[in-house]
Design a protein around this motif. Sequence first.
Motif, short mmCIF file in Angstrom:
data_model
loop_
_atom_site.label_atom_id
_atom_site.label_comp_id
_atom_site.label_asym_id
_atom_site.label_seq_id
_atom_site.Cartn_x
_atom_site.Cartn_y
_atom_site.Cartn_z
N HIS A 134 -13.11 -34.45 -33.61
CA HIS A 134 -13.99 -35.60 -33.36
C HIS A 134 -15.37 -35.34 -34.00
O HIS A 134 -15.91 -36.20 -34.69
CB HIS A 134 -14.09 -35.82 -31.85
CG HIS A 134 -15.04 -36.90 -31.42
ND1 HIS A 134 -14.64 -38.17 -31.06
CD2 HIS A 134 -16.40 -36.89 -31.29
CE1 HIS A 134 -15.70 -38.89 -30.73
NE2 HIS A 134 -16.78 -38.14 -30.85
N HIS A 188 -17.53 -37.19 -37.28
CA HIS A 188 -18.92 -37.70 -37.37
C HIS A 188 -19.55 -37.21 -38.69
O HIS A 188 -20.34 -37.93 -39.31
CB HIS A 188 -19.76 -37.21 -36.19
CG HIS A 188 -19.53 -37.96 -34.90
ND1 HIS A 188 -19.59 -39.34 -34.80
CD2 HIS A 188 -19.29 -37.52 -33.63
CE1 HIS A 188 -19.38 -39.70 -33.55
NE2 HIS A 188 -19.17 -38.62 -32.81
N PHE A 204 -24.50 -41.53 -30.71
CA PHE A 204 -23.76 -42.46 -31.53
C PHE A 204 -23.42 -43.76 -30.80
O PHE A 204 -23.46 -43.82 -29.57
CB PHE A 204 -22.48 -41.79 -32.04
CG PHE A 204 -22.79 -40.59 -32.90
CD1 PHE A 204 -23.47 -40.74 -34.10
CD2 PHE A 204 -22.44 -39.32 -32.49
CE1 PHE A 204 -23.79 -39.65 -34.88
CE2 PHE A 204 -22.75 -38.21 -33.27
CZ PHE A 204 -23.42 -38.38 -34.47
N GLU A 226 -18.07 -43.94 -32.23
CA GLU A 226 -17.19 -43.12 -31.38
C GLU A 226 -15.72 -43.47 -31.64
O GLU A 226 -14.87 -42.58 -31.74
CB GLU A 226 -17.51 -43.34 -29.90
CG GLU A 226 -18.74 -42.60 -29.46
CD GLU A 226 -18.65 -41.13 -29.75
OE1 GLU A 226 -17.81 -40.45 -29.15
OE2 GLU A 226 -19.40 -40.65 -30.60
N HIS A 280 -21.96 -39.33 -26.81
CA HIS A 280 -20.64 -39.84 -27.22
C HIS A 280 -20.18 -40.91 -26.23
O HIS A 280 -19.32 -40.65 -25.38
CB HIS A 280 -19.61 -38.70 -27.26
CG HIS A 280 -20.00 -37.56 -28.14
ND1 HIS A 280 -19.87 -37.57 -29.50
CD2 HIS A 280 -20.56 -36.36 -27.85
CE1 HIS A 280 -20.31 -36.43 -30.01
NE2 HIS A 280 -20.75 -35.68 -29.02
ZN LIG Z 1 -18.77 -38.63 -30.78
#
Ligand SMILES: [Zn+2]
Length: 303
Positions: A139, A143, A194, A199, A244
């Motif tokens: 994850h 980003h 974010f 996300e 997040h």
């Molecule tokens: Zn994130």
Amino acid sequence: MRCTNGGQRVIALAAATLLPVLAESSLKQLKPGFNLFSPQQDIQMGQQAAKEVRRQMVVIENGDLDAYLGRILGKLAKSKYARTLNRDGSRSQPFPFAIHAVYDKNINAFALPGGPIFIHTATIDAADNEAQLAGVMAHEMSHVVLRHSTNQASKRNLVELPAILAGAVTGDSLMGQLAQLGIGFGANSALLKFSRTDEAQADYSGAEIMADAGYNPLELARFFEKLEAKAGREGSLEQFLSDHPNPGNRIEAISDEIQLMPRRDYTDDQTGQFPHIRDVVQHLPQPPAKPAQVADPAERPSN
Ligand SMILES: [Zn+2]
């Protein structure tokens, strides 16, 4: 635990039924957002910001832990989805990813532009298995790949940025000029918080990276949902959920995405070392405290 598909007859039947649908639907092609920085500038910014993180936070130096995190990162970085994504959808060389653990009892993980990733020790402790840890890493890598932090900086400083970035200044000098605009990418930067859209994209891309490495992508969603469920009861999760935010329906979204991927056997563990590493993390000596983190007020959202 290995997840395998059902009997061959069932697969054949399912394939016959699903083929017309599958032929029309395929994995989404993600596109990076508007960005005034070059990928090379992402790397410069991230490396400068990583030095700042090392001054502010307790970065762990532990042979077993570093080797383990590096080994999982290496598996994930082989995925084509870990390569830099260009505006036209093509892929370039991957960013120079690196990962370190930070001694912190609050659950969080964050990625700086261009590749440096930091994971709090509490996050490793909270994971149920290696795939969940790999999910957080995939994850965060996403980003970086999608360049979400420099995308946010570009949108916020549309007018001032082009002249500064065109000045071909590098390193500290560029950081200094950006700081005057209130742009910084260090720990606690507002640019590392974010949107829900970002996300959802990081989950989508993260699931692709995990699947290529053989980890069950659903574990990413399971871990994030487990943390959501704990929120409100445990203050140690506030920062994670603020950085997040939940895009909603994570398990459903990744389950749908898996249906579009090539069929594979997934595992929750590949190295067999996760229990040992979690034990290492749980028994790390308390490091001497660092000076309190002072975030630039310009970097803090007002609300
Ligand atoms: Zn994130």
